[in-house]
Scaffold this motif. Structure first.
Motif, PDB file in Angstrom:
ATOM      1  N   MET A   1      98.066 -71.724  45.778  1.00 12.12           N
ATOM      2  CA  MET A   1      97.403 -71.476  47.049  1.00 12.12           C
ATOM      3  C   MET A   1      96.407 -70.334  46.886  1.00 12.12           C
ATOM      4  N   ARG A   2      95.209 -70.514  47.427  1.00  7.36           N
ATOM      5  CA  ARG A   2      94.198 -69.453  47.394  1.00  7.36           C
ATOM      6  C   ARG A   2      94.094 -68.845  48.793  1.00  7.36           C
ATOM      7  N   ILE A   3      94.169 -67.518  48.856  1.00  5.37           N
ATOM      8  CA  ILE A   3      94.225 -66.795  50.125  1.00  5.37           C
ATOM      9  C   ILE A   3      93.020 -65.874  50.251  1.00  5.37           C
ATOM     10  N   LEU A   4      92.435 -65.842  51.445  1.00  2.32           N
ATOM     11  CA  LEU A   4      91.391 -64.874  51.761  1.00  2.32           C
ATOM     12  C   LEU A   4      92.013 -63.778  52.618  1.00  2.32           C
ATOM     13  N   ASN A  43      83.904 -70.496  48.147  1.00  2.11           N
ATOM     14  CA  ASN A  43      85.278 -70.712  47.701  1.00  2.11           C
ATOM     15  C   ASN A  43      86.045 -71.555  48.715  1.00  2.11           C
ATOM     16  N   VAL A  44      87.085 -72.219  48.235  1.00  3.86           N
ATOM     17  CA  VAL A  44      87.942 -73.040  49.086  1.00  3.86           C
ATOM     18  C   VAL A  44      89.260 -72.300  49.297  1.00  3.86           C
ATOM     19  N   TYR A  45      89.636 -72.094  50.547  1.00  2.31           N
ATOM     20  CA  TYR A  45      90.846 -71.332  50.868  1.00  2.31           C
ATOM     21  C   TYR A  45      91.865 -72.188  51.604  1.00  2.31           C
ATOM     22  N   LEU A  54      87.841 -54.540  62.360  1.00  2.00           N
ATOM     23  CA  LEU A  54      87.053 -54.408  61.142  1.00  2.00           C
ATOM     24  C   LEU A  54      85.767 -53.645  61.448  1.00  2.00           C
ATOM     25  N   PRO A  55      85.129 -53.066  60.451  1.00  2.00           N
ATOM     26  CA  PRO A  55      83.924 -52.268  60.695  1.00  2.00           C
ATOM     27  C   PRO A  55      82.803 -53.028  61.394  1.00  2.00           C
ATOM     28  N   ASP A  56      82.713 -54.353  61.177  1.00  2.00           N
ATOM     29  CA  ASP A  56      81.627 -55.115  61.794  1.00  2.00           C
ATOM     30  C   ASP A  56      82.118 -56.122  62.835  1.00  2.00           C
ATOM     31  N   GLY A  57      83.321 -55.891  63.392  1.00  2.00           N
ATOM     32  CA  GLY A  57      83.740 -56.743  64.498  1.00  2.00           C
ATOM     33  C   GLY A  57      85.208 -57.123  64.462  1.00  2.00           C
ATOM     34  N   ASP A  58      85.593 -57.983  65.393  1.00  6.87           N
ATOM     35  CA  ASP A  58      86.963 -58.471  65.536  1.00  6.87           C
ATOM     36  C   ASP A  58      87.183 -59.634  64.574  1.00  6.87           C
ATOM     37  N   GLY A  59      88.251 -59.563  63.787  1.00  6.23           N
ATOM     38  CA  GLY A  59      88.543 -60.636  62.839  1.00  6.23           C
ATOM     39  C   GLY A  59      88.662 -62.008  63.487  1.00  6.23           C
ATOM     40  N   LEU A  60      89.032 -62.044  64.751  1.00  4.01           N
ATOM     41  CA  LEU A  60      89.144 -63.332  65.435  1.00  4.01           C
ATOM     42  C   LEU A  60      87.813 -64.068  65.513  1.00  4.01           C
ATOM     43  N   SER A  61      86.721 -63.316  65.480  1.00  4.53           N
ATOM     44  CA  SER A  61      85.410 -63.959  65.558  1.00  4.53           C
ATOM     45  C   SER A  61      85.110 -64.811  64.328  1.00  4.53           C
ATOM     46  N   LEU A  62      85.887 -64.620  63.270  1.00  3.93           N
ATOM     47  CA  LEU A  62      85.695 -65.411  62.044  1.00  3.93           C
ATOM     48  C   LEU A  62      86.318 -66.800  62.149  1.00  3.93           C
ATOM     49  N   LEU A  63      87.213 -66.989  63.110  1.00  5.75           N
ATOM     50  CA  LEU A  63      87.970 -68.244  63.187  1.00  5.75           C
ATOM     51  C   LEU A  63      87.101 -69.493  63.279  1.00  5.75           C
ATOM     52  N   PRO A  64      86.087 -69.564  64.137  1.00  7.21           N
ATOM     53  CA  PRO A  64      85.292 -70.800  64.209  1.00  7.21           C
ATOM     54  C   PRO A  64      84.653 -71.199  62.886  1.00  7.21           C
ATOM     55  N   SER A  65      84.046 -70.217  62.179  1.00  2.00           N
ATOM     56  CA  SER A  65      83.414 -70.556  60.904  1.00  2.00           C
ATOM     57  C   SER A  65      84.446 -70.884  59.834  1.00  2.00           C
ATOM     58  N   LEU A  66      85.611 -70.234  59.877  1.00  2.00           N
ATOM     59  CA  LEU A  66      86.689 -70.554  58.940  1.00  2.00           C
ATOM     60  C   LEU A  66      87.129 -71.997  59.107  1.00  2.00           C
ATOM     61  N   ARG A  67      87.369 -72.396  60.362  1.00  3.89           N
ATOM     62  CA  ARG A  67      87.825 -73.752  60.638  1.00  3.89           C
ATOM     63  C   ARG A  67      86.762 -74.774  60.255  1.00  3.89           C
ATOM     64  N   ALA A  68      85.489 -74.425  60.469  1.00  5.50           N
ATOM     65  CA  ALA A  68      84.413 -75.360  60.143  1.00  5.50           C
ATOM     66  C   ALA A  68      84.283 -75.546  58.634  1.00  5.50           C
ATOM     67  N   ALA A  69      84.409 -74.444  57.896  1.00  2.00           N
ATOM     68  CA  ALA A  69      84.255 -74.505  56.439  1.00  2.00           C
ATOM     69  C   ALA A  69      85.475 -75.094  55.758  1.00  2.00           C
ATOM     70  N   HIS A  70      86.666 -74.832  56.323  1.00  2.00           N
ATOM     71  CA  HIS A  70      87.909 -75.256  55.681  1.00  2.00           C
ATOM     72  C   HIS A  70      88.853 -75.883  56.724  1.00  2.00           C
ATOM     73  N   GLU A 172      83.795 -74.939  35.950  1.00  2.55           N
ATOM     74  CA  GLU A 172      83.505 -73.903  36.931  1.00  2.55           C
ATOM     75  C   GLU A 172      84.383 -74.055  38.177  1.00  2.55           C
ATOM     76  N   SER A 173      84.576 -75.288  38.619  1.00  5.76           N
ATOM     77  CA  SER A 173      85.407 -75.540  39.799  1.00  5.76           C
ATOM     78  C   SER A 173      86.863 -75.220  39.509  1.00  5.76           C
ATOM     79  N   LEU A 174      87.305 -75.543  38.308  1.00  8.02           N
ATOM     80  CA  LEU A 174      88.683 -75.279  37.943  1.00  8.02           C
ATOM     81  C   LEU A 174      88.931 -73.763  37.864  1.00  8.02           C
ATOM     82  N   ALA A 175      88.004 -73.037  37.265  1.00 14.18           N
ATOM     83  CA  ALA A 175      88.140 -71.585  37.184  1.00 14.18           C
ATOM     84  C   ALA A 175      88.147 -70.962  38.578  1.00 14.18           C
ATOM     85  N   GLN A 176      87.348 -71.523  39.483  1.00 17.14           N
ATOM     86  CA  GLN A 176      87.295 -71.007  40.848  1.00 17.14           C
ATOM     87  C   GLN A 176      88.632 -71.173  41.554  1.00 17.14           C
ATOM     88  N   GLY A 177      89.329 -72.264  41.247  1.00 15.53           N
ATOM     89  CA  GLY A 177      90.625 -72.502  41.862  1.00 15.53           C
ATOM     90  C   GLY A 177      91.737 -71.662  41.267  1.00 15.53           C
TER      91      GLY A 177
END
Length: 224
Positions: A1-4, A43-45, A54-70, A172-177
């Motif tokens: 499992m890859r975690i961000l 990367n795939v998470y 966080l210094p540049d905002g609320d972590g919850l604001s990342l949720l829409p783009s996270l869900r869209a990307a992954h 490259e993809s395998l190393a990324q995983g």
């Protein structure tokens, strides 16, 4: 499992990252929303651990783009903001779980296992290739009911190959995983992981083979 892991308290982040690495997870750590967005582009998470303040905002604001990307990514909020209203807000915004600091690492591990057991729309819970069975939710491999003992990076190699079984996976993809972007990668280490993994699969009579596609990557398929 890859975690961000998105966390700006460096000492806390180092503790969590080290503990997760010992549990055989690949962890990428960033301390800004902007860096998290960039990481998601390349990367795939499977899971994100988000701080809220966080210094540049609320972590919850990342949720829409996270869900869209992954699609199907699991998200656990790790934060000192523990009021009922904060927890309700986090869950309503789409987080799968909400863990208030300070917390025991064992509880974090248990919550990670719990969210990964929840059914998702993407793919099966188990992948069967030959006699090999890969448990996607728990990142475990077995042959004829016997769990394979694999080093962390051997497991990540196998996970990536199994999920793309029958298709060539670029080096490259395998190393990324397999590696987090903070990890040092030597040119021959991936080949070493592949070699050891081949030996363990053969010893277990898994009925699969890992083929090297010269100059391109690797292919996992059922042994003929």
């Amino acid at each position: 499992m890859r975690i961000l892991l998105v966390e700006d308290e460096i000492e806390f982040a180092d503790t969590v990252r080290g503990a997760l690495a010992r549990e055989k997870y690949v962890v990428d750590h960033v301390d800004r929303l902007a860096l998290a967005t960039e990481a998601c582009r390349w990367n795939v998470y499977d899971l994100a651990l988000l701080d809220r303040t966080l210094p540049d905002g609320d972590g919850l604001s990342l949720l829409p783009s996270l869900r869209a990307a992954h699609p199907g990514i699991a998200v656990i909020v790790l934060t000192a903001r523990g009021e009922v209203a904060d927890r309700v807000n986090g869950l309503d915004e789409g987080a799968d779980d909400y863990l208030v600091k300070p917390f025991a690492l064992d509880e974090l591990f248990a919550r990670i296992r719990a969210v990964r057991r929840r059914p998702v729309e993407l793919g099966p819970e188990e992948i069967h290739v030959g006699a090999l069975v890969f448990d996607v939710a728990n990142d475990e491999a077995s042959v004829n009911g016997v769990r394979l003992t694999l080093a962390r990076r051997e497991l990540r190699v196998l996970s990536t190959l199994v999920k793309r079984r029958g298709r060539t996976v670029l080096r490259e993809s395998l190393a990324q995983g397999v590696y987090g972007f903070d990890d040092a990668i030597q040119s021959n280490t991936l080949d070493s992981h592949i070699s050891r993994l081949r030996g363990k699969l053969a010893a277990a009579n898994a009925g699969v083979e890992i083929h090297a596609i010269k100059g391109v990557g690797y292919l996992l398929q059922v042994r003929e």
